[in-house]
Every structure is written in structure tokens, then in C-alpha cells.
Design a protein around this motif. Structure first.
Motif, PDB file in Angstrom:
ATOM      1  N   GLU A  80      46.174  35.626  40.169  1.00  0.00           N
ATOM      2  CA  GLU A  80      44.846  36.217  40.036  1.00  0.00           C
ATOM      3  C   GLU A  80      44.604  37.128  41.226  1.00  0.00           C
ATOM      4  N   ALA A  83      38.555  39.763  43.813  1.00  0.00           N
ATOM      5  CA  ALA A  83      37.271  40.142  43.234  1.00  0.00           C
ATOM      6  C   ALA A  83      36.811  41.379  43.996  1.00  0.00           C
ATOM      7  N   GLU A  85      34.561  43.472  43.628  1.00  0.00           N
ATOM      8  CA  GLU A  85      33.135  43.692  43.826  1.00  0.00           C
ATOM      9  C   GLU A  85      32.552  42.781  44.901  1.00  0.00           C
ATOM     10  N   PRO A 121      38.212  39.599  36.078  1.00  0.00           N
ATOM     11  CA  PRO A 121      37.596  39.857  34.761  1.00  0.00           C
ATOM     12  C   PRO A 121      38.617  39.894  33.622  1.00  0.00           C
ATOM     13  N   GLN A 122      39.840  40.392  33.881  1.00  0.00           N
ATOM     14  CA  GLN A 122      40.859  40.415  32.816  1.00  0.00           C
ATOM     15  C   GLN A 122      41.356  39.007  32.499  1.00  0.00           C
ATOM     16  N   LYS A 124      39.583  36.311  32.768  1.00  0.00           N
ATOM     17  CA  LYS A 124      38.484  35.719  32.001  1.00  0.00           C
ATOM     18  C   LYS A 124      38.460  36.257  30.565  1.00  0.00           C
ATOM     19  N   GLN A 125      38.718  37.553  30.410  1.00  0.00           N
ATOM     20  CA  GLN A 125      38.770  38.156  29.077  1.00  0.00           C
ATOM     21  C   GLN A 125      39.889  37.534  28.248  1.00  0.00           C
ATOM     22  N   ARG A 130      35.526  36.952  27.140  1.00  0.00           N
ATOM     23  CA  ARG A 130      34.441  37.565  27.912  1.00  0.00           C
ATOM     24  C   ARG A 130      34.895  37.761  29.355  1.00  0.00           C
ATOM     25  N   GLY A 131      34.678  38.930  29.902  1.00  0.00           N
ATOM     26  CA  GLY A 131      35.092  39.220  31.265  1.00  0.00           C
ATOM     27  C   GLY A 131      34.200  38.644  32.335  1.00  0.00           C
ATOM     28  N   ASN A 132      33.113  37.997  31.946  1.00  0.00           N
ATOM     29  CA  ASN A 132      32.197  37.414  32.921  1.00  0.00           C
ATOM     30  C   ASN A 132      32.056  35.903  32.740  1.00  0.00           C
ATOM     31  N   ASP A 156      42.455  28.220  36.497  1.00  0.00           N
ATOM     32  CA  ASP A 156      42.799  29.643  36.609  1.00  0.00           C
ATOM     33  C   ASP A 156      44.308  29.830  36.769  1.00  0.00           C
TER      34      ASP A 156
END
Length: 192
Positions: A80, A83, A85, A121-122, A124-125, A130-132, A156
Motif C-alpha cells: 500500500e 496517503a 493527501e 484509494p485504489q 479500497k476501490q 468505493r475509494g473512500n 490491508d
């Protein structure tokens, strides 16, 4: 890949998923049937390990020790990513990511040593559509694929290992195929 002796079956390939952080590192090794070979977590609190290079060395040696026994059987690694952001801890995340990549480079043969990086986000998608998705959603997604845990880092890492398996084995699921095409672009060995 390790060569089999005449008359001996070739060792089965393994797939690795990593969810790296200082507070809860998750490592999963899957067999070709996506059965768990190893599921382990690690933590390196600053109070015990410091906050600088000594802490990174602990992580490096731990990861190298955990992966080395499987080095000739690992087919693909997915970790992973960061993040992007996030406002705080970017420098520490970068140092940790570099430490993980160095351990992979030393513990694993070429070209397996180059992990595929999947942004949160990928992942999670892929896992939930859903990416969130929340941490609990990811734990639920891992359980739906047969890996029951209460630890979101292991969930994860498990989902990353499933991506590693699919990257090699392929899939007939159109949504998963779309995610896999995007992930190939993030593999460092293809970036040069």
C-alpha cells in the motif's frame, strides 16, 4: 524462482502484501490458492526504538528476516502506498517507504524486488468498490475473501497480497481487471 530437482514438484509460488506504518505494519504471504502462509504484524514505537535511523534499521532487519525464507518462491509483491493527501507525517512515510523498498531489494531477487505500489484509494476501490472505504469496511472485505481479522493493517496487507496474486494469475472480473491495469503503471520496474 527456485528450480525443482528431477522428479520433485516445483515449489508453489507465493504472493506478498504489505501495509507499512510505524504503528502497525502488516505482512501477508499467500500461497497460489490464496491460503495464508504467513500473517504477521510489527510495531516500532518511538519510545523503544527512537524516531530516526535506528528505528528504520529495526524495520529493515525485521522485514528482511520475515521475507528471506521465501525469497525463491515469491512471484509478486504489492504494498500500500502513501496517503498523498495527508498533511502530517509525509517525511516519515517517505523514509519508511524507502526502508521497505531497500529491504525488498536485498531480500528478494530481480525483478520481484520491485513492488507494485497501490495508493490507498485504489486498494479500497478494489476491495469494496468505493475509494473512500473505512478501516472497518476493509476488515469486512478481507473477511469476505476468507481472511478474518480485527487488525486493519493485516486486512490491508491481505488485500494487497490478493492483488499480487491477481497480477500474476489474472482475473475474469472486469472491475478487478481495471484495477490491475492501473496498478501495472505503478510498478517501479515499468517506470524507467
Amino acid at each position: 524462482m527456485q528450480l525443482a530437482l528431477p522428479g520433485m514438484p516445483e515449489p508453489e509460488p507465493l504472493f506478498v502484501g504489505l501495509d507499512q506504518s510505524y504503528t502497525g505494519f502488516g505482512l501477508i504471504v499467500l500461497g497460489p490458492d490464496t491460503g495464508i502462509v504467513k500473517a504477521i504484524t510489527g510495531t516500532w514505537p518511538a519510545k523503544k526504538h527512537g524516531s530516526g535511523v535506528m528505528r528504520l534499521l529495526e524495520i529493515y532487519h525485521w522485514l528482511w528476516k520475515e521475507l528471506s525464507p521465501y525469497r525463491d518462491r515469491i512471484e509478486h509483491v504489492v504494498m500500500e502506498g502513501y496517503a498523498y493527501e495527508a498533511r502530517f507525517g509525509r517525511e516519515q512515510a517517505g523514509e519508511l517507504g524507502a526502508t521497505v523498498k531497500l529491504a525488498l531489494a536485498e531480500a528478494l531477487p530481480d525483478p520481484i524486488r520491485y513492488p507494485t505500489i497501490v495508493p490507498p484509494p485504489q486498494l479500497k476501490q478494489f476491495a469494496t468498490g468505493r475509494g473512500n472505504a473505512s478501516k472497518d469496511d476493509m476488515i469486512t472485505a478481507a473477511a469476505q475473501h476468507g481472511f478474518v481479522t480485527k487488525n486493519h493493517n493485516l486486512a490491508d496487507a491481505y488485500l494487497c497480497a490478493r492483488l499480487a496474486h491477481l497480477a500474476v494469475a489474472g482475473t475474469t472480473n472486469p472491475a478487478q481487471e481495471s484495477v490491475l491495469r492501473k496498478l501495472t503503471l505503478l510498478t517501479e520496474r515499468h517506470a524507467a
